[in-house]
Write a protein that holds these residues in place. Structure first.
Motif, PDB file in Angstrom:
ATOM      1  N   ALA A 102      61.776  75.934   9.515  1.00 53.02           N
ATOM      2  CA  ALA A 102      61.836  77.375   9.253  1.00 53.02           C
ATOM      3  C   ALA A 102      60.990  78.192  10.215  1.00 53.02           C
ATOM      4  CB  ALA A 102      61.407  77.658   7.815  1.00 53.02           C
ATOM      5  N   ALA A 103      60.277  77.530  11.129  1.00 47.19           N
ATOM      6  CA  ALA A 103      59.382  78.261  12.033  1.00 47.19           C
ATOM      7  C   ALA A 103      60.138  79.073  13.073  1.00 47.19           C
ATOM      8  CB  ALA A 103      58.435  77.280  12.729  1.00 47.19           C
ATOM      9  N   ALA A 131      62.186  60.078  12.018  1.00 48.06           N
ATOM     10  CA  ALA A 131      60.863  60.707  11.982  1.00 48.06           C
ATOM     11  C   ALA A 131      60.975  62.205  11.690  1.00 48.06           C
ATOM     12  CB  ALA A 131      60.134  60.472  13.300  1.00 48.06           C
ATOM     13  N   LEU A 132      61.951  62.873  12.302  1.00 53.34           N
ATOM     14  CA  LEU A 132      62.159  64.294  12.039  1.00 53.34           C
ATOM     15  C   LEU A 132      62.604  64.515  10.600  1.00 53.34           C
ATOM     16  CD1 LEU A 132      63.955  65.453  15.334  1.00 53.34           C
ATOM     17  CD2 LEU A 132      61.585  65.885  14.666  1.00 53.34           C
ATOM     18  N   GLY A 136      60.362  66.568   7.962  1.00 46.33           N
ATOM     19  CA  GLY A 136      60.937  67.894   7.739  1.00 46.33           C
ATOM     20  C   GLY A 136      60.677  68.841   8.883  1.00 46.33           C
ATOM     21  N   LYS A 137      60.506  68.290  10.083  1.00 48.13           N
ATOM     22  CA  LYS A 137      60.194  69.125  11.236  1.00 48.13           C
ATOM     23  C   LYS A 137      61.281  69.046  12.303  1.00 48.13           C
ATOM     24  CE  LYS A 137      55.207  69.220  10.620  1.00 48.13           C
ATOM     25  NZ  LYS A 137      53.882  69.107  11.252  1.00 48.13           N
ATOM     26  N   CYS A 138      61.174  69.932  13.275  1.00 46.66           N
ATOM     27  CA  CYS A 138      62.059  69.927  14.436  1.00 46.66           C
ATOM     28  C   CYS A 138      61.189  69.879  15.684  1.00 46.66           C
ATOM     29  CB  CYS A 138      62.963  71.155  14.447  1.00 46.66           C
ATOM     30  SG  CYS A 138      62.077  72.723  14.646  1.00 46.66           S
ATOM     31  N   ALA A 139      61.812  69.595  16.823  1.00 48.79           N
ATOM     32  CA  ALA A 139      61.085  69.534  18.088  1.00 48.79           C
ATOM     33  C   ALA A 139      61.409  70.769  18.921  1.00 48.79           C
ATOM     34  CB  ALA A 139      61.457  68.272  18.855  1.00 48.79           C
ATOM     35  N   VAL A 156      67.408  67.294  13.261  1.00 46.41           N
ATOM     36  CA  VAL A 156      68.266  66.223  12.784  1.00 46.41           C
ATOM     37  C   VAL A 156      69.286  66.797  11.800  1.00 46.41           C
ATOM     38  CG1 VAL A 156      66.697  65.571  10.899  1.00 46.41           C
ATOM     39  CG2 VAL A 156      68.328  63.906  11.779  1.00 46.41           C
ATOM     40  N   GLY A 157      70.570  66.461  12.023  1.00 49.00           N
ATOM     41  CA  GLY A 157      71.636  66.864  11.115  1.00 49.00           C
ATOM     42  C   GLY A 157      72.048  65.690  10.245  1.00 49.00           C
TER      43      GLY A 157
END
Length: 300
Positions: A102-103, A131-132, A136-139, A156-157
């Protein structure tokens, strides 16, 4: 038909390198187009490039590409020089940070791509995906592509990694420039608005449940024109509100709550609309007999 990749890259994940292939995630469905014709004979028109100095038509074989460094002053690039600029593009996606999904405000989202593992990339690809998902994060990463450096999000989808191009700050206009007026609302108005929202809430967005109804409407009018019928302008719906019309907000909210259709009914209507193009296609493939005048119109 198997998907075709548009590039082979490597994701730099710390000291880990993940070979990936890039695939287009979306395809543009162009709006219904109308060709320009010569009014006299009905033939198609074509574009031409005219030299501004000499006023003559220039063939593609006589065209070169140039960069304007001053007003009306250009430096010419040969095809091999342009190719060299293209080949200088780095074939890596460098991850620089991780953050919550959400960032990143979706207003910065541009084009999306799918990432698939390339040869010997299966294990590190799966590792990054899991890992993503677990965190619950994105790169956030940098990607040099076709003469431009993009900031990208890797998330990740359901079926793998998605590469989302991001717009830069200077590519997104500030809404503050609109000077939106803040107007107070009463508790009663807010309560009715919340009730209307709850009444029309659904679990999530199901893309397959919706179709381009405006496109279907235009295609239906085109079918009428092909059949020799005249197209008429639809009259405005009675009681349609205009921007300058003053309405009783409370009364409008109450009427909206009482007249809102249930979500399943809306989905059913969408499915029925989806079938319409097939019937139109069948009409075009096997045209019904028409009067001689109409046949002449089709041949024109």
């Amino acid at each position: 038909m198997a998907a075709r990749s548009i590039a082979s890259l490597s994701i730099s994940f710390g000291l880990v390198s993940i070979p990936v292939k890039v695939f287009s995630a979306t395809e543009s469905k162009a709006a219904i187009g109308f060709n320009l014709l010569h009014k006299g004979c009905g033939s198609r028109l074509r574009q031409q490039y005219i030299c501004q100095r000499e006023g003559v038509v220039v063939d593609r074989a006589d065209m070169v590409k140039g960069y304007e460094f001053e007003k009306d002053k250009y430096v010419i690039f040969e095809p091999d020089e342009l190719k060299a600029l293209e080949e200088a593009t780095q074939h890596t996606i460098d991850i620089i940070a991780f953050m919550p999904l959400a960032a990143i405000d979706p207003i910065y989202y541009d084009k999306a791509y799918y990432l698939g593992p390339d040869k010997r990339g299966g294990k590190p690809y799966s590792l990054l995906s899991e890992a993503l998902r677990a965190t619950g994060k994105c790169a956030l990463a940098k990607w040099n592509w076709k003469g431009k450096q993009y900031m990208v999000q890797i998330r990740v989808g359901d079926d793998g990694l998605i590469l989302q191009q991001l717009l830069y700050a200077d590519e997104v206009r500030s809404m503050a420039d609109l000077h939106v007026e803040t107007v107070g609302v009463s508790k009663a108005e807010l309560s009715l608005a919340e009730q209307l929202i709850e009444q029309n809430s659904v679990a999530g967005y199901e893309p397959s449940e919706y179709t381009d109804e405006e496109k279907q409407r235009i295609l239906a009018q085109i079918d009428k024109k092909i059949a020799g019928q005249d197209i008429t302008v639809a009259s405005e719906a009675p009681g349609a509100a205009t921007g300058a019309e003053v309405i009783d907000l409370m009364d409008a909210l109450r009427k909206s709550i009482g007249s809102t259709k249930a979500a399943p009914a809306a989905k059913s209507e969408a499915k029925e609309t989806t079938k319409a193009p097939a019937r139109r296609s069948a009409k075009r493939a096997e045209p019904a007999p028409v009067a001689p005048a109409k046949k002449t119109r089709k041949q024109a």
